[in-house]
Design an enzyme around this catalytic site. Structure first.
Site, short mmCIF file in Angstrom:
data_model
loop_
_atom_site.label_atom_id
_atom_site.label_comp_id
_atom_site.label_asym_id
_atom_site.label_seq_id
_atom_site.Cartn_x
_atom_site.Cartn_y
_atom_site.Cartn_z
N GLU A 1 -27.04 -11.41 30.24
CA GLU A 1 -26.86 -12.83 30.60
C GLU A 1 -25.51 -13.07 31.56
O GLU A 1 -25.70 -13.57 32.49
CB GLU A 1 -26.49 -13.61 29.45
CG GLU A 1 -25.97 -15.05 29.60
CD GLU A 1 -24.77 -15.34 28.60
OE1 GLU A 1 -23.78 -15.75 28.97
OE2 GLU A 1 -24.73 -14.97 27.54
N HIS A 2 -24.54 -12.08 31.31
CA HIS A 2 -23.33 -11.98 32.19
C HIS A 2 -24.00 -11.78 33.64
O HIS A 2 -23.38 -12.26 34.79
CB HIS A 2 -22.45 -11.16 31.84
CG HIS A 2 -21.60 -11.58 30.77
ND1 HIS A 2 -20.03 -11.52 30.90
CD2 HIS A 2 -21.62 -12.40 29.51
CE1 HIS A 2 -19.54 -12.00 29.83
NE2 HIS A 2 -20.69 -12.69 29.07
N HIS B 1 -26.67 -9.96 25.77
CA HIS B 1 -25.34 -10.61 26.17
C HIS B 1 -25.02 -10.23 27.60
O HIS B 1 -24.61 -10.90 28.53
CB HIS B 1 -24.40 -10.54 25.11
CG HIS B 1 -23.12 -10.94 25.51
ND1 HIS B 1 -22.05 -10.25 25.98
CD2 HIS B 1 -22.54 -12.27 25.55
CE1 HIS B 1 -20.84 -11.06 26.26
NE2 HIS B 1 -21.24 -12.42 25.95
#
Length: 369
Positions: free
Chosen positions: A69-70, A66
Site C-alpha cells: 500500500e505504501h 501494508h
C-alpha cells in the site's frame, strides 16, 4: 448496468461487473457537492499464505500488504499525493485485516481524479532502491506504534484471543518481517491480489452514474490483464479457546486502559448470512453498551469510563470477534459491572427501548451515507 433499489433506506445503487472482472458500484446523491471514491482489493494483513490456480502455496513476510500500500503511491514522476492535491482532491489509503483501500474525496475535477485513482493503483512501480528506502520508513512507523498505548492494548487483546490465525499479527508486520520483503515478492503479491477481478470501485456523491460508468469502461478497455486464476488462502486450524484469558502491559499513561473481547467459536459464514450476523451483533453491542444505553450512562456516572469508551465488531468467513473498552481508573470494577450486565441481558433480553434506539441510529447512518 444493474439498478438496485433499496426503498427502506431510499437509496438506488448502480452496479456493473466489467469484462476484466472489476466490480463497479455508483451511488448518486442528488444535491451533494462532495464525491468520495474508493478502489479496494480483497487483500489484507492476514493473506500471508496463498496459492494461485494449481500452483503450490507460498508464504510471504508479515506486513507485506501494508508495505505494498505504501509503495503504490510512488510513481516514476513523483508522489501521487501531489497529483491529487493539484486536482483539488484529498487522497489516502489504508490496510485492514482483509482489505486494502485507496480513496479520494473532492468537490471538483471528479472525473480527472477518478482516472488518477484507477491509473496509479493499476500501475505499480517498484525498484530495489525504493523498496529498501521504504523499509526504514515503515520501521519507524512500527516503532512509533509500539509507544502508542491504544494500539498496544488493541493488538494485545487480539493476540490474547487468537492462537494461530494471522489476525493476531500487527497489520504492519514486524521490523524483522519487513526486512525480508523484496521487489520480486511485492510484484508477486501485486499480480495476485490487484487483478481487477479481485477489486471493487465504489463512487458516491453528486455524480451522474452513466458518465462514471462510461469513463471507467473506457479507462479499463485501454488496459490489458491476464485471465484471473483462483486465489486460495491457507490458515492454520484455530482452536475455539482463547490463547490467554488476560494479558497486561506497562506503559506511561495517565489512566489505565482496559479492553476486553469476545472471540466467536462459530465461523464460516459468507455472503448475506455473514452480513446479517454482523448487523445483528453490532445492534446488540450498541443496545447493550452504546453511548445511549443505561449501562454506559451508569458506568459514566460512576466515573468508571470516559468518552473514550467504545466498541467494535470485526468479522470475516474465518474469524469474528468483538472489542469493548477504553480508559478506566479501575479495570477490575469495570469488568465486574460488565459481566453482571451481560448475565442480566442473557436472562432477560436486551432492553426494548435501547434496541429500538440502536436500530433507528443504524438506519439513520445508512440513510446519511
Amino acid at each position: 448496468m444493474e439498478r438496485l433499489v433499496y426503498s427502506d433506506v431510499r437509496e438506488t445503487l448502480y452496479r456493473e461487473v466489467l469484462p476484466n472482472g472489476l466490480e463497479v458500484i455508483v451511488l448518486p446523491k442528488e444535491g451533494f457537492r462532495k464525491t468520495y471514491a474508493t478502489f479496494s482489493t480483497r487483500y489484507g494483513s492476514i493473506d500471508n499464505r496463498f496459492a494461485v490456480g494449481d500452483r503450490p502455496p507460498i508464504e510471504v513476510p508479515d506486513g507485506i500488504a501494508h508495505f505494498l500500500e505504501h509503495k503504490m503511491f510512488e510513481e516514476p514522476t513523483g508522489d501521487i499525493f501531489a497529483t491529487f492535491a493539484s486536482q483539488g482532491a484529498s487522497a489516502n489509503a489504508f490496510t485492514s485485516f482483509d482489505r486494502t483501500v485507496y480513496l479520494f474525496s473532492a468537490t471538483e475535477q471528479i472525473e480527472k481524479n477518478l482516472v488518477t485513482l484507477l491509473d496509479f493503483v493499476q500501475h505499480p512501480y517498484f525498484t530495489d532502491e525504493n523498496v529498501e528506502k521504504e523499509k526504514g520508513i515503515i520501521e519507524q512507523e512500527i516503532n512509533m506504534y509500539r509507544d502508542n498505548a491504544d494500539w498496544r492494548v488493541y493488538f494485545g487483546l487480539i493476540d490474547a484471543m487468537y492462537h494461530n490465525h494471522p489476525i493476531h499479527i500487527d497489520i504492519a508486520g514486524t521490523v524483522e518481517s519487513i526486512r525480508q520483503i523484496d521487489k520480486a515478492t511485492l510484484y508477486r503479491c501485486y499480480e495476485t491480489f490487484y487483478h481487477p477481478g479481485n477489486m471493487m470501485l465504489f463512487v458516491v456523491g453528486g455524480v451522474d452514474a452513466e458518465r462514471i460508468f462510461g469513463l471507467v469502461r473506457d479507462n479499463q478497455s485501454r488496459k490489458s490483464f491476464p485471465p484471473q486464476e483462483e486465489i486460495r488462502r491457507f490458515f492454520d486450524a484455530e482452536p475455539e479457546s482463547v490463547k490467554k484469558p488476560k494479558t497486561k502491559a506497562v506503559l506511561p499513561v495517565s489512566l489505565p486502559k482496559c479492553m476486553f473481547g469476545f472471540k466467536e467459536k462459530r465461523t464460516g459464514f459468507t455472503g448475506r448470512e455473514l452480513q446479517r450476523r454482523e448487523a445483528a451483533t453490532k445492534l446488540m453491542l450498541e443496545s447493550l453498551i452504546g453511548p445511549s444505553s443505561p449501562l454506559y450512562q451508569s458506568l459514566y456516572d460512576d466515573n468508571l469510563i470516559s468518552d473514550s469508551f467504545g466498541h467494535e465488531y470485526n468479522s470475516a468467513p474465518d474469524y469474528a470477534f468483538s472489542v469493548i473498552g477504553g480508559d478506566t481508573p479501575d479495570p477490575d470494577a469495570l469488568l465486574d459491572r460488565f459481566r453482571v450486565a451481560v448475565d442480566r441481558a442473557l436472562a432477560d433480553g436486551l432492553q426494548k427501548t435501547s434496541f429500538e434506539r440502536a436500530k433507528r441510529k443504524k438506519s439513520a447512518v445508512i440513510c446519511a451515507c
